[in-house]
Design a protein around this motif. Structure first.
Motif, PDB file in Angstrom:
ATOM      1  N   GLU A  46     -16.628  66.887 -12.344  1.00 44.19           N
ATOM      2  CA  GLU A  46     -17.252  68.016 -13.083  1.00 44.19           C
ATOM      3  C   GLU A  46     -18.850  67.473 -13.365  1.00 44.19           C
ATOM      4  OE1 GLU A  46     -17.192  71.577 -15.976  1.00 44.19           O
ATOM      5  OE2 GLU A  46     -16.413  70.753 -14.037  1.00 44.19           O
ATOM      6  N   THR A  47     -19.027  66.373 -13.527  1.00 44.67           N
ATOM      7  CA  THR A  47     -20.520  66.151 -13.842  1.00 44.67           C
ATOM      8  C   THR A  47     -21.353  66.380 -12.597  1.00 44.67           C
ATOM      9  OG1 THR A  47     -19.721  64.505 -15.388  1.00 44.67           O
ATOM     10  CG2 THR A  47     -22.079  64.212 -14.744  1.00 44.67           C
ATOM     11  N   THR A  48     -20.648  65.936 -11.393  1.00 39.06           N
ATOM     12  CA  THR A  48     -21.313  66.047 -10.243  1.00 39.06           C
ATOM     13  C   THR A  48     -21.647  67.436  -9.898  1.00 39.06           C
ATOM     14  OG1 THR A  48     -20.544  64.066  -9.203  1.00 39.06           O
ATOM     15  CG2 THR A  48     -21.375  65.668  -7.639  1.00 39.06           C
ATOM     16  N   ARG A  49     -20.550  68.406 -10.239  1.00 37.53           N
ATOM     17  CA  ARG A  49     -20.612  69.775  -9.811  1.00 37.53           C
ATOM     18  C   ARG A  49     -21.896  70.326 -10.614  1.00 37.53           C
ATOM     19  NH1 ARG A  49     -19.730  74.292 -12.279  1.00 37.53           N
ATOM     20  NH2 ARG A  49     -18.906  73.162 -13.931  1.00 37.53           N
ATOM     21  N   VAL A  50     -21.856  70.239 -12.072  1.00 43.74           N
ATOM     22  CA  VAL A  50     -22.628  70.597 -13.069  1.00 43.74           C
ATOM     23  C   VAL A  50     -24.231  70.086 -12.292  1.00 43.74           C
ATOM     24  CG1 VAL A  50     -23.667  70.219 -15.393  1.00 43.74           C
ATOM     25  CG2 VAL A  50     -21.503  70.504 -14.945  1.00 43.74           C
ATOM     26  N   LEU A  51     -24.345  68.981 -11.974  1.00 48.67           N
ATOM     27  CA  LEU A  51     -25.606  68.387 -11.725  1.00 48.67           C
ATOM     28  C   LEU A  51     -26.179  69.346 -10.483  1.00 48.67           C
ATOM     29  CD1 LEU A  51     -25.277  64.650 -12.209  1.00 48.67           C
ATOM     30  CD2 LEU A  51     -27.111  66.198 -13.116  1.00 48.67           C
ATOM     31  N   LEU A  52     -25.165  69.487  -9.464  1.00 48.32           N
ATOM     32  CA  LEU A  52     -25.475  70.326  -8.183  1.00 48.32           C
ATOM     33  C   LEU A  52     -25.989  71.641  -8.688  1.00 48.32           C
ATOM     34  CD1 LEU A  52     -22.840  69.129  -5.856  1.00 48.32           C
ATOM     35  CD2 LEU A  52     -25.168  68.321  -5.797  1.00 48.32           C
ATOM     36  N   ASP A  53     -25.162  72.222  -9.566  1.00 44.19           N
ATOM     37  CA  ASP A  53     -25.551  73.557 -10.140  1.00 44.19           C
ATOM     38  C   ASP A  53     -26.657  73.830 -10.677  1.00 44.19           C
ATOM     39  OD1 ASP A  53     -24.743  76.529 -10.665  1.00 44.19           O
ATOM     40  OD2 ASP A  53     -24.732  75.711 -12.895  1.00 44.19           O
ATOM     41  N   LEU A  54     -27.100  72.839 -11.694  1.00 40.56           N
ATOM     42  CA  LEU A  54     -28.474  72.695 -12.381  1.00 40.56           C
ATOM     43  C   LEU A  54     -29.445  72.562 -11.513  1.00 40.56           C
ATOM     44  CD1 LEU A  54     -27.362  70.670 -15.673  1.00 40.56           C
ATOM     45  CD2 LEU A  54     -27.754  73.119 -15.245  1.00 40.56           C
ATOM     46  N   ALA A  55     -29.356  71.814 -10.325  1.00 36.98           N
ATOM     47  CA  ALA A  55     -30.390  71.631  -9.296  1.00 36.98           C
ATOM     48  C   ALA A  55     -30.617  72.781  -8.758  1.00 36.98           C
ATOM     49  CB  ALA A  55     -30.038  70.282  -8.432  1.00 36.98           C
ATOM     50  N   ALA A  56     -29.408  73.381  -8.229  1.00 34.13           N
ATOM     51  CA  ALA A  56     -29.590  74.782  -7.691  1.00 34.13           C
ATOM     52  C   ALA A  56     -30.533  75.826  -8.501  1.00 34.13           C
ATOM     53  CB  ALA A  56     -28.362  75.277  -7.089  1.00 34.13           C
ATOM     54  N   ARG A  57     -30.281  75.703  -9.795  1.00 34.63           N
ATOM     55  CA  ARG A  57     -30.846  76.781 -10.570  1.00 34.63           C
ATOM     56  C   ARG A  57     -32.366  76.335 -10.930  1.00 34.63           C
ATOM     57  NH1 ARG A  57     -25.980  77.782 -14.732  1.00 34.63           N
ATOM     58  NH2 ARG A  57     -27.437  79.206 -15.461  1.00 34.63           N
ATOM     59  N   GLY A  58     -32.783  74.974 -10.564  1.00 27.51           N
ATOM     60  CA  GLY A  58     -34.036  74.593 -10.518  1.00 27.51           C
ATOM     61  C   GLY A  58     -34.114  73.908 -12.192  1.00 27.51           C
ATOM     62  N   LEU A  59     -33.189  73.569 -12.990  1.00 26.42           N
ATOM     63  CA  LEU A  59     -33.350  72.847 -14.066  1.00 26.42           C
ATOM     64  C   LEU A  59     -33.183  71.346 -14.143  1.00 26.42           C
ATOM     65  CD1 LEU A  59     -30.538  75.321 -16.113  1.00 26.42           C
ATOM     66  CD2 LEU A  59     -33.198  75.216 -16.334  1.00 26.42           C
ATOM     67  N   VAL A  60     -32.868  70.982 -12.890  1.00 29.37           N
ATOM     68  CA  VAL A  60     -32.974  69.544 -12.516  1.00 29.37           C
ATOM     69  C   VAL A  60     -33.403  69.071 -11.218  1.00 29.37           C
ATOM     70  CG1 VAL A  60     -31.027  68.986 -14.427  1.00 29.37           C
ATOM     71  CG2 VAL A  60     -30.629  69.040 -12.152  1.00 29.37           C
ATOM     72  N   ALA A  61     -33.758  68.078 -10.914  1.00 30.94           N
ATOM     73  CA  ALA A  61     -34.305  67.691  -9.562  1.00 30.94           C
ATOM     74  C   ALA A  61     -33.809  66.283  -9.583  1.00 30.94           C
ATOM     75  CB  ALA A  61     -35.700  67.889  -9.540  1.00 30.94           C
ATOM     76  N   ILE A  62     -33.825  65.798  -8.075  1.00 32.68           N
ATOM     77  CA  ILE A  62     -33.611  64.449  -7.837  1.00 32.68           C
ATOM     78  C   ILE A  62     -34.692  63.433  -7.976  1.00 32.68           C
ATOM     79  CG2 ILE A  62     -33.184  62.692  -5.952  1.00 32.68           C
ATOM     80  CD1 ILE A  62     -31.351  65.039  -4.499  1.00 32.68           C
ATOM     81  N   ALA A  63     -34.660  62.488  -8.966  1.00 30.17           N
ATOM     82  CA  ALA A  63     -35.808  61.655  -9.336  1.00 30.17           C
ATOM     83  C   ALA A  63     -36.294  61.156  -7.953  1.00 30.17           C
ATOM     84  CB  ALA A  63     -35.254  60.595 -10.085  1.00 30.17           C
ATOM     85  N   ALA A  64     -37.745  60.771  -8.075  1.00 34.25           N
ATOM     86  CA  ALA A  64     -38.563  60.384  -7.016  1.00 34.25           C
ATOM     87  C   ALA A  64     -38.153  59.048  -6.574  1.00 34.25           C
ATOM     88  CB  ALA A  64     -40.175  60.533  -7.484  1.00 34.25           C
TER      89      ALA A  64
END
Length: 342
Positions: free
Chosen positions: A39-57
């Motif tokens: 569930e956490t992985t799915r949420v992270l991918l969804d938030l990333a797709a919506r521009g709310l989170v990004a993969i850290a440098a």
């Protein structure tokens, strides 16, 4: 908090957890949020797709750093996109959705008024039955944007006091100017005095009169609700809902007339009293007694409403008369008005 912007509970849990950490992996977020890893992985991918989170440098650098070539794959780490940038579009969309809802509400209301089968349908409607009356009552109170005007008389019939208190609290929490005129017999309802004091503390403005011709609630001077005699509806609670019209204007005028003649209830010890010595002015408890006595309520009834003994009410009345130098309650009332005690 973020659910108001369209995020679900799981998304909000992950997002707010990231607020407290510069970066975090899915595994770390699982421990912090209590969500399942999938569930956490799915949420992270969804938030990333919506521009709310990004993969850290730092995650990206590990992939290209030769020193880490034999260390094996590293778990991705995520960081928040600045909320002022990422959440702004969600806020705009919610505002637009609210505007569309308000427009639809206005159109439907106007259509209802203009297409009612009977010419009087746009002015008033009749609701019958406990559920229908209660539903319309809560609609009026919870739908108020800026003002509620209420007459309270006797015991509630269709809407239990607990349910009315909930709608009342909702309106006060939303900054609605809430004015109530209550007939003396309303204070005979069990436990109502304590509820009234709590409501006044929350912002309710309450005044008391000897009697009122009817129960009533007026919402934003656009709609009003008045109970009907149950004998006219087969013994069931019923009411009329009055829309904007000359009749509604008359009801508002009636309220303002009664309000102007009514006495404030449960005055507080602020303003002038704060500037004087405590032993020369009535206490808040004494002013509660005073407002009831000046409204014509007996010592016994005042004691019942305030949860005091009759002896305590008499003692407070005696002290009030001593402070005022009064020989009668009539003189006490005159002094209280002159000294701005209420």
């Amino acid at each position: 908090m973020l659910q108001a912007l369209g995020l679900g509970p799981a998304e909000e849990a992950v997002y707010t957890t990231l607020l407290a950490h510069p970066t975090a992996s899915a595994q770390e977020l699982v421990r912090q949020t209590g969500l399942e890893e999938a569930e956490t992985t799915r949420v992270l991918l969804d938030l990333a797709a919506r521009g709310l989170v990004a993969i850290a440098a730092e995650t990206a650098s590990r992939v290209t750093d030769p020193a880490d070539s034999g260390a094996g794959p590293q778990p991705a780490r995520y960081r928040l996109t600045p909320p002022s940038v990422a959440l702004a579009p969600f806020l705009v969309e919610q505002r637009n959705a609210l505007h569309r809802a308000e427009t639809a509400f206005s159109m439907l209301t106007e259509q209802y008024r203009t297409t009612a089968a009977h010419p009087a349908g746009s002015v008033m409607e009749v609701v019958v039955g406990v559920e229908q009356v209660a539903h319309r009552f809560h609609q009026l109170q919870r739908g108020a944007q800026w003002e509620l005007l209420v007459f309270l008389v006797g015991e509630p019939i269709a809407v239990p006091r607990e349910a009315a208190d909930a709608s009342e609290s909702f309106a006060l929490d939303h900054g609605v100017d809430f004015r109530v005129v209550a007939a003396k017999n309303y204070l005979d309802v069990p436990d109502v005095a304590g509820d009234m004091r709590a409501a006044i503390t929350a912002g309710l403005k309450l005044r008391l009169v000897e009697s009122l011709p009817l129960k009533m609630v007026v919402s934003d001077r656009e709609r009003a609700m008045v109970p009907l005699d149950m004998t006219d509806s087969g013994g069931e609670p019923s009411a009329i809902v009055v829309h904007r019209s000359g009749l509604l204007t008359a009801l508002v005028h009636l309220f303002e007339k009664e309000w102007a003649q009514a006495r404030p209830l449960y005055a507080t010890t602020t303003g002038v009293q704060a500037k004087a010595k405590a032993d020369q002015r009535p206490t808040e408890g004494e002013l509660e007694v005073l407002t009831l006595l000046l409204a014509g309520i007996s010592d016994r009834r005042a004691a019942s409403q305030l949860g005091l003994s009759v002896r305590t009410v008499e003692r407070r009345t005696r002290r009030l008369m001593d402070l005022a130098g009064a020989d009668s309650r009539l003189q006490l009332g005159w002094h209280a008005a002159r000294a701005d005690w209420l």
